[in-house]
Design a protein around this motif. Structure first.
Motif, mmCIF file in Angstrom:
data_model
loop_
_atom_site.group_PDB
_atom_site.id
_atom_site.type_symbol
_atom_site.label_atom_id
_atom_site.label_comp_id
_atom_site.label_asym_id
_atom_site.label_seq_id
_atom_site.Cartn_x
_atom_site.Cartn_y
_atom_site.Cartn_z
ATOM 1 N N ALA A 25 0.446 -1.368 0.410
ATOM 2 C CA ALA A 25 0.128 -0.030 -0.062
ATOM 3 C C ALA A 25 0.595 1.247 0.218
ATOM 4 N N GLU A 26 0.074 2.675 -0.545
ATOM 5 C CA GLU A 26 1.286 3.321 -0.525
ATOM 6 C C GLU A 26 1.479 3.751 0.914
ATOM 7 N N GLN A 27 2.558 5.055 0.819
ATOM 8 C CA GLN A 27 2.779 4.603 1.931
ATOM 9 C C GLN A 27 3.664 6.167 2.120
ATOM 10 N N ALA A 28 3.217 7.073 1.263
ATOM 11 C CA ALA A 28 3.977 8.578 0.592
ATOM 12 C C ALA A 28 2.889 9.306 2.062
ATOM 13 N N PRO A 29 3.750 10.381 2.304
ATOM 14 C CA PRO A 29 3.018 11.329 3.227
ATOM 15 C C PRO A 29 2.305 11.753 2.576
ATOM 16 N N ARG A 30 1.027 11.922 3.097
ATOM 17 C CA ARG A 30 0.177 13.387 2.417
ATOM 18 C C ARG A 30 0.435 14.692 3.027
ATOM 19 N N SER A 31 -0.679 15.101 2.117
ATOM 20 C CA SER A 31 -0.377 17.185 2.146
ATOM 21 C C SER A 31 -0.904 17.006 3.372
ATOM 22 N N LEU A 32 -0.011 17.685 4.505
ATOM 23 C CA LEU A 32 -1.026 18.410 5.092
ATOM 24 C C LEU A 32 -2.191 19.370 4.664
ATOM 25 N N GLY A 33 -3.396 19.039 5.376
ATOM 26 C CA GLY A 33 -4.295 20.198 5.605
ATOM 27 C C GLY A 33 -5.482 19.323 4.763
ATOM 28 N N LYS A 34 -4.877 18.393 3.541
ATOM 29 C CA LYS A 34 -5.364 17.715 2.442
ATOM 30 C C LYS A 34 -6.047 16.575 3.087
ATOM 31 N N PRO A 35 -7.612 16.519 3.634
ATOM 32 C CA PRO A 35 -7.733 15.557 3.533
ATOM 33 C C PRO A 35 -7.708 14.257 2.681
ATOM 34 N N VAL A 36 -7.629 12.865 2.840
ATOM 35 C CA VAL A 36 -7.073 11.694 2.333
ATOM 36 C C VAL A 36 -8.974 10.914 2.459
ATOM 37 N N ILE A 37 -9.447 10.847 1.200
ATOM 38 C CA ILE A 37 -10.709 10.083 1.212
ATOM 39 C C ILE A 37 -10.188 9.368 0.518
ATOM 40 N N GLY A 38 -10.774 8.164 1.093
ATOM 41 C CA GLY A 38 -10.849 6.895 0.439
ATOM 42 C C GLY A 38 -12.431 6.136 0.337
ATOM 43 N N LEU A 39 -12.836 6.235 -1.337
ATOM 44 C CA LEU A 39 -13.796 5.549 -1.640
ATOM 45 C C LEU A 39 -14.402 4.791 -1.752
ATOM 46 N N LEU A 40 -14.998 3.516 -1.503
ATOM 47 C CA LEU A 40 -14.952 2.358 -2.097
ATOM 48 C C LEU A 40 -16.003 2.038 -3.479
ATOM 49 N N VAL A 41 -15.633 1.981 -4.735
ATOM 50 C CA VAL A 41 -16.580 1.497 -5.404
ATOM 51 C C VAL A 41 -16.766 0.361 -5.585
ATOM 52 N N TYR A 42 -17.825 -1.026 -6.420
ATOM 53 C CA TYR A 42 -17.914 -1.733 -6.522
ATOM 54 C C TYR A 42 -19.226 -2.008 -7.713
ATOM 55 N N PRO A 43 -18.699 -2.879 -8.499
ATOM 56 C CA PRO A 43 -20.301 -3.335 -8.974
ATOM 57 C C PRO A 43 -21.898 -3.516 -8.339
ATOM 58 N N GLY A 44 -22.701 -2.301 -8.710
ATOM 59 C CA GLY A 44 -23.671 -2.141 -8.678
ATOM 60 C C GLY A 44 -24.565 -1.087 -7.888
ATOM 61 N N MET A 45 -23.104 -0.417 -6.698
ATOM 62 C CA MET A 45 -23.318 0.576 -6.313
ATOM 63 C C MET A 45 -24.153 1.605 -6.968
ATOM 64 N N ILE A 46 -25.251 2.480 -6.456
ATOM 65 C CA ILE A 46 -26.235 3.372 -6.560
ATOM 66 C C ILE A 46 -25.058 4.660 -7.182
ATOM 67 N N LEU A 47 -24.804 5.289 -8.202
ATOM 68 C CA LEU A 47 -24.077 5.763 -8.301
ATOM 69 C C LEU A 47 -24.581 7.981 -7.382
ATOM 70 N N LEU A 48 -25.913 8.082 -7.324
ATOM 71 C CA LEU A 48 -26.609 9.305 -6.207
ATOM 72 C C LEU A 48 -25.252 8.947 -5.476
ATOM 73 N N ASP A 49 -25.301 7.462 -4.414
ATOM 74 C CA ASP A 49 -24.357 7.347 -2.920
ATOM 75 C C ASP A 49 -23.061 7.837 -3.236
ATOM 76 N N LEU A 50 -22.476 8.092 -4.185
ATOM 77 C CA LEU A 50 -21.131 8.034 -4.559
ATOM 78 C C LEU A 50 -21.126 9.188 -4.973
ATOM 79 N N THR A 51 -22.049 10.188 -5.899
ATOM 80 C CA THR A 51 -21.579 11.659 -6.269
ATOM 81 C C THR A 51 -22.418 12.829 -5.613
ATOM 82 N N GLY A 52 -22.866 12.124 -4.226
ATOM 83 C CA GLY A 52 -23.405 13.938 -3.620
ATOM 84 C C GLY A 52 -22.359 13.671 -2.928
ATOM 85 N N PRO A 53 -22.012 12.916 -2.078
ATOM 86 C CA PRO A 53 -20.761 13.271 -1.288
ATOM 87 C C PRO A 53 -19.042 13.701 -1.756
#
Lengths: 261, 261
Positions: A25-53
């Motif tokens: 897994a990626e271990q590079a330091p993150r930019s301070l002040g820029k939160p790293v957000i991981g969004l799981l995507v998977y077959p059959g997901m509802i696109l609007l569930d993802l697009t809103g956030p």
């Protein structure tokens, strides 16, 4: 944002790197002040569930990763495929936010897939915030991340949460310590703004709300089972019955694995 | 739905086929009872503008077409590309609904592009409903489709609509005859449900609202310039100033072409 919380999170990230020397897994330091957000995507997901956030996170200038089992684009409910930016193997070990959208058929598949559950559990254990919209919380629950937490889900499956050790709360957005779960589909917008306030402050969340003109005026009072009435709710429960029963089976199996009495 | 309106629309479609014998556009008869909805997709569009209504149309089992100048996937605000299903040339000549999403930079590009305007004008003239969310109404206006109609847009550009002959109404969803325009970004959900009621009846629209759990509870009262207050609104207007001025130039040029005094 709260710098103390963020800095301790960065420290936790470094520690995770030390503790997992063999991980790809990626271990590079993150930019301070820029939160790293991981969004799981998977077959059959509802696109609007993802697009809103995602729209909120994007205006927030978060460092967004769309994470899937592989790099193959995943089909969504509306026929638009989403190309992941990271596979499970390449996703950061430590995220500021782990987010799981819903989509009942795809959620059930994930609840029955050991690799998906392992990924969600591993990232959820280290993330500052463990979050979901819609049926995504069933996946968090099956990964053992909601045991002992208040949580919610799409109204038609939220009663399954206690099978995996969560306490169900029938609110639109439910926060318990670092778990933030939301109701069905459109609750993702309310959730996104609530999380933006936690990550970047209330003033910034309000600015984003104004930019996306979130001043909702639903044409009908029919958006919850209480407002729609028992007949309408029962019609949906009947229509979705077979899938809800599959979700219940998966939730019971997860509960057994997790030792939920 | 109103069968008389729908049948006369089918007739108009056949007539359009007779009148445009050389056109490459699809002329196959549409499935009765399944409204054909053409959604314009273009680079720089806001994915949430599209996803809100599209989710409603999808549950409605509409016959949905994602239409772009070419078949090249178009980049959206959040980094997810949308693959068109139809190019301008292959899009049905007659649609039940023409829908245009927003995304200010992309909208301005479209307002200055003759091919886009010709496409929107040609489909808008024959469509049963001519609709938009967010800045999409500026594109409808530049194509001459809002002259003499009440209409709205994202709050920060809605004052430009009269430059193209529309009467601006500061409501979330504005219906005037067969034109249905909506406010910024998230107004697409309110719009989608309102249009679903027109196309398939109020009971069905309420069922969809319950399925997508649209019982909004915004965390703050900041989603309109009135609620957010003048300071917040002015900060956004300043930040978006250069793009808004480009939109104003494009709207003035369109107004001249359209003979708006």
């Amino acid at each position: 944002m709260d710098r103390r919380v963020f800095n301790s999170s960065v420290l936790a990230g470094s520690l995770a790197g030390l503790l997992l020397p063999g991980a790809q897994a990626e271990q590079a330091p993150r930019s301070l002040g820029k939160p790293v957000i991981g969004l799981l995507v998977y077959p059959g997901m509802i696109l609007l569930d993802l697009t809103g956030p995602l729209t909120v996170f994007n205006i927030m200038q978060a460092d967004v990763r769309l994470i899937a089992a592989s790099m193959t684009p995943v089909a969504t409910d509306v026929g638009i495929a989403v190309a992941p930016t990271h596979s499970f193997d390449a996703a950061p070990a430590e995220l500021d936010v782990l987010f799981v959208p819903g989509g009942l058929k795809g959620t059930v598949d994930g609840m029955n897939d050991a690799r998906t559950l392992d990924f969600v559990a591993s990232r959820g254990e280290l993330a500052r915030f463990v979050t979901s919209v819609c049926t995504g919380s069933l996946l968090l629950g099956a990964a053992g991340l909601l045991k002992g937490f208040n949580a919610t889900s799409h109204w038609y499956v939220r009663d399954l949460l206690p099978l995996m050790g969560a306490k169900m709360v029938a609110d639109r957005v439910v926060t318990d310590r670092n778990r933030v779960t939301a109701g069905g589909v459109t609750a993702g917008i309310d959730f996104g703004l609530a999380l933006a306030a936690k990550l970047t402050g209330e003033d910034n969340a309000k600015r984003i709300q104004l930019l996306i003109e979130y001043d909702p005026q639903p044409p009908f009072a029919a958006g919850s089972p209480e407002r729609a009435g028992a007949d309408s709710a029962n019609a949906v429960l009947t229509q979705r019955g077979p899938l809800i029963r599959q979700a219940e089976q998966a939730a019971r199996a997860a509960g057994q694995r997790l030792g939920v009495p």
